[in-house]
Design a protein around this motif. Structure first.
Motif, PDB file in Angstrom:
ATOM      1  N   SER A 265      -2.525   8.561   1.807  1.00  9.51           N
ATOM      2  CA  SER A 265      -3.628   9.276   0.614  1.00  9.51           C
ATOM      3  C   SER A 265      -5.308   8.268   1.702  1.00  9.51           C
ATOM      4  N   ARG A 266      -6.001   9.120   0.751  1.00 15.06           N
ATOM      5  CA  ARG A 266      -7.595   9.257   1.586  1.00 15.06           C
ATOM      6  C   ARG A 266      -7.887   7.549   0.852  1.00 15.06           C
ATOM      7  N   ARG A 267      -7.284   7.450   0.310  1.00 10.26           N
ATOM      8  CA  ARG A 267      -7.041   5.768  -0.771  1.00 10.26           C
ATOM      9  C   ARG A 267      -7.231   4.239   0.901  1.00 10.26           C
ATOM     10  N   ILE A 268      -6.178   5.245   1.345  1.00 15.29           N
ATOM     11  CA  ILE A 268      -6.384   4.193   2.589  1.00 15.29           C
ATOM     12  C   ILE A 268      -7.802   3.998   3.565  1.00 15.29           C
TER      13      ILE A 268
ATOM     14  N   LEU B 190       0.898  -1.420  -0.171  1.00 18.47           N
ATOM     15  CA  LEU B 190       0.240  -0.054   0.110  1.00 18.47           C
ATOM     16  C   LEU B 190       0.726   1.257   0.046  1.00 18.47           C
ATOM     17  N   GLU B 191       2.179   1.118   0.330  1.00 19.29           N
ATOM     18  CA  GLU B 191       2.761   2.331   0.838  1.00 19.29           C
ATOM     19  C   GLU B 191       3.751   2.298  -1.012  1.00 19.29           C
ATOM     20  N   ASP B 192       3.976   1.712  -1.443  1.00 24.08           N
ATOM     21  CA  ASP B 192       4.475   1.489  -3.268  1.00 24.08           C
ATOM     22  C   ASP B 192       3.068   2.000  -3.674  1.00 24.08           C
ATOM     23  N   GLU B 193       2.096   1.776  -3.424  1.00 17.85           N
ATOM     24  CA  GLU B 193       0.836   1.776  -4.693  1.00 17.85           C
ATOM     25  C   GLU B 193       0.500   3.989  -4.282  1.00 17.85           C
ATOM     26  N   TYR B 194      -0.012   3.867  -2.828  1.00 22.11           N
ATOM     27  CA  TYR B 194      -0.566   5.028  -3.043  1.00 22.11           C
ATOM     28  C   TYR B 194      -0.232   6.077  -2.233  1.00 22.11           C
ATOM     29  N   GLU B 195       1.241   5.198  -1.378  1.00 24.57           N
ATOM     30  CA  GLU B 195       2.187   6.778   0.099  1.00 24.57           C
ATOM     31  C   GLU B 195       1.090   6.191   0.859  1.00 24.57           C
TER      32      GLU B 195
ATOM     33  N   ASP C  76      -9.317   0.393   2.357  1.00 25.06           N
ATOM     34  CA  ASP C  76      -8.362  -0.132   2.624  1.00 25.06           C
ATOM     35  C   ASP C  76      -8.622  -0.535   4.747  1.00 25.06           C
TER      36      ASP C  76
END
Length: 508
Positions: free
Chosen positions: A156-159, A147-152, A162
C-alpha cells in the motif's frame, strides 16, 4: 589442541610470500562486521516490543524450510556491552546493525516506545565510546506486523507516510551520532522473496503457483506484486548483488547477462541514477510494471549518497527466450535467462564459491553503468554448519581472498569505501535458522549464558585489523615444524589468542 589448529593459528600470524596488510588500504577505508535486529537482538516480547512480519513468519514455520525462531537469538539486547567490547578488542572500525521498527514504534506508527529508544541510544553510545562507527539500516525485512495487518504493508502507498515518520524519528533521535543510514536491506530480494517466490516474510505469491505448493504462501500475485516496491530516496540503499557473466561469447548470452543485471540491479539502480526503470524491464514486464510520474522520477533520481551491496555468489547467464512465451509470467520468467553459479575447483555444495574476480567484475560493471558512486560492501562471508569446528578455515580463506582483492579494485578506480563481514556473531539466518552460520563468533545455544567463542576467522580478522601481516597459505614446510614451539611466543603476546577457547577435539 590438534596439530591442524596450531598450524592454522601460526599461519594467521606469520608472514609469507603472498602477504596481506591493512597498509594496502587507504586510511579512510572502513572495516567492520554486520548483523540485523531480528537476527541478533532476541528479547522479542520484552519492554514493549511487538511482533514484526518476521516474528509471524518464524512462528508459522519459516515457509517449511527449517525450524526455530529468534525470540532469544544472540540476546544482544541484554549483551550489547559485551559484544561492543569484543568489537573493540578485534579492532572494528564500524558495526552495521538495524533498528527494529517494532521495538522503536511497536504499532508501526504513533507512540515511540521509551524502552526501545533507550536501548538504541545505549547501543549507539557504547559503540561511539569505543571508537566504532554506527552504520544503521532502517528496514531489514522486519516490518511491524500491525502495518501488514492494517493495509498489507509495502503493498500500500500508505506505507510511505508511516515509513517517513519512522525514519524521521530515527534521524531526529540518533542522527547526531549516526552518519551512515541505509533505508532498506536487499530491496531486490525483499521484493522477490516476499512478493514473488514467497519464501520470506510477508510470504505472498500467486495462490496456485509452484511457490504456493512449496512454501505454503498465498494471498498475492506473483505476476504483479514484485514490481510494486517503491524507492523512497533516503541517504543510501542496499541490494543483494551478483556478478553476471555470459555463459558463452555469443551475442545472445552477452545480451542475456546484461538483461539479468538490469532485472536484478538496474531495477533499483536505474531509478536512483536515471529516474526510470531499465528499458528491457519496461519491454518484458509491460503494463505490470508501475510507471513513475514526473515528480516521482525527479524524487528518486540522484537520491542516494551511497550504495550498499551484499555479495556472495555470481552466475553465468544463458539466454532463454522461450520463457517469454509463457502466458502468466512472474519476475524470474520475465528475465528470459538461465543462471548457473560460478564455481571454482574445490568448492563444495554447502559453501559459497570463493571467486574474487567475480566481485571485481561486478564492481567494474556497476561503475561503468551507473557512475562511480561510493560503495560499501555491507555483507560478505562464508557459510558453514552451525555446529562445525571453530577451525573455520573456509571462512579464513574467504576473508583473505576477498579482502585481498580489494586493493586491486581500488587501484582500478572503483569507489569502494568499506568492507563488512557477515556476520559478527552466529545469528538466526534468514534461509536456514540455526542450521548454518556465517559468524566470526560461535554461540552455543544450549549454554544459558550464550557465551561468545571466537573462531579462527575472528582471530585472523583481528590480526589483520591490528596491522599484522597476514597470509593463510598452508604449506608442507609449516606442517613439518613443531607448531607448539613456534606458537608459544605469539600466544604470550596476543591477548586475542589467549581468549580463544578450543575444546580438545576442536569442535563446537
Amino acid at each position: 589442541m590438534s596439530l591442524k589448529v596450531f598450524v592454522l593459528i601460526v599461519l594467521v600470524l606469520l608472514p609469507f610470500g603472498d602477504a596481506l596488510s591493512r597498509d594496502d588500504f587507504p586510511p579512510h577505508f572502513l572495516f567492520g562486521a554486520s548483523a540485523s535486529a531480528y537476527q541478533v537482538e532476541g528479547a522479542a516480547k520484552e519492554d514493549g516490543r511487538k511482533p514484526s512480519i518476521w516474528d509471524t513468519f518464524a512462528h508459522a514455520g519459516n515457509a517449511n524450510r527449517y525450524t526455530g525462531n529468534a525470540d532469544i537469538a544472540c540476546d544482544q539486547y541484554h549483551k550489547y556491552k559485551e559484544d561492543v567490547q569484543l568489537m573493540a578488542k578485534m579492532g572494528l572500525d564500524a558495526y552495521r546493525f538495524s533498528i527494529s521498527w517494532s521495538r522503536l514504534i511497536p504499532d508501526g506508527k504513533g507512540s515511540i516506545n521509551p524502552k526501545g529508544l533507550q536501548y538504541y541510544n545505549k547501543l549507539i553510545n557504547e559503540l561511539i565510546s569505543q571508537g566504532i562507527q554506527a552504520h544503521v539500516t532502517l528496514v531489514h525485512w522486519d516490518l511491524p506486523q500491525a502495518l501488514e495487518d492494517e493495509y498489507e504493508g509495502w503493498m500500500s502507498r500508505r506505507i510511505v507516510k508511516d515509513f517517513i515518520a519512522y525514519a524521521d524519528v530515527c534521524f531526529r533521535e540518533f542522527g547526531d551520532r549516526v552518519k551512515y543510514w541505509t533505508t532498506v536491506n536487499e530491496g531486490n530480494v525483499f521484493a522477490i522473496g516476499g512478493y514473488d517466490a514467497g519464501f520470506v516474510p510477508p510470504q505472498r505469491c500467486s495462490p496456485f503457483s509452484t511457490q504456493s505448493l512449496i512454501y505454503n504462501c498465498s494471498g498475492g500475485n506473483s505476476s504483479t506484486e514484485p514490481y510494486l516496491d517503491r524507492q523512497h530516496g533516503f541517504i543510501g540503499f542496499n541490494l543483494l548483488t551478483y556478478g553476471f557473466f555470459p555463459l558463452t561469447n555469443t551475442s545472445e548470452d552477452i545480451s542475456a547477462a546484461k538483461r539479468a543485471q538490469d532485472f536484478y540491479l538496474g531495477w533499483f539502480l536505474n531509478p536512483f541514477t536515471f529516474g526510470e526503470y531499465p528499458d528491457i524491464m519496461k519491454k518484458n514486464v509491460g503494463s505490470r510494471l508501475p510507471l513513475f510520474s514526473k515528480s516521482e522520477s525527479n524524487l528518486v533520481k540522484d537520491s542516494i549518497d551511497f550504495l550498499g551491496i551484499n555479495y556472495y555468489v555470481s552466475f553465468y547467464v544463458k539466454d532463454n527466450p522461450g520463457s517469454l512465451q509463457i502466458k502468466d509470467r512472474d519476475y524470474m520468467v520475465d528475465m528470459g535467462v538461465e543462471l548457473q553459479p560460478v564455481f571454482e575447483n574445490g568448492t563444495t555444495t554447502d559453501q559459497f564459491p570463493i571467486v574474487p574476480w567475480t566481485l571485481h567484475g561486478l564492481l567494474d560493471s556497476l561503475r561503468n553503468t551507473y557512475g562511480n558512486m561510493p560503495i560499501y560492501i555491507h555483507e560478505n562471508g562464508q557459510q558453514t554448519h552451525w555446529n562445525s569446528s571453530l577451525e573455520d578455515w573456509s571462512r579464513v580463506k574467504c576473508l583473505h581472498d576477498y579482502i585481498g582483492s580489494i586493493p586491486n579494485i581500488l587501484r582500478n578506480g572503483v569507489n569502494v569505501r568499506g568492507y563488512f563481514v557477515w556476520s559478527f556473531l552466529d545469528v538466526f539466518e534468514l534461509l536456514a535458522g540455526y542450521e548454518s552460520s556465517f559468524g566470526l563468533h560461535y554461540i552455543d545455544l544450549n549454554d544459558p549464558t550464550l557465551r561468545r567463542q571466537p573462531k579462527l576467522s575472528a582471530v585472523w580478522y583481528s590480526n589483520f585489523l591490528n596491522g599484522r601481516i597476514m597470509d593463510p597459505m598452508i604449506t608442507m614446510e609449516v606442517q613439518k615444524k613443531n607448531p607448539s614451539v613456534v606458537l608459544s611466543t605469539f600466544v604470550s603476546n596476543n591477548p586475542i589468542l589467549q581468549k580463544v577457547q578450543l575444546k580438545a577435539n576442536n569442535s563446537c
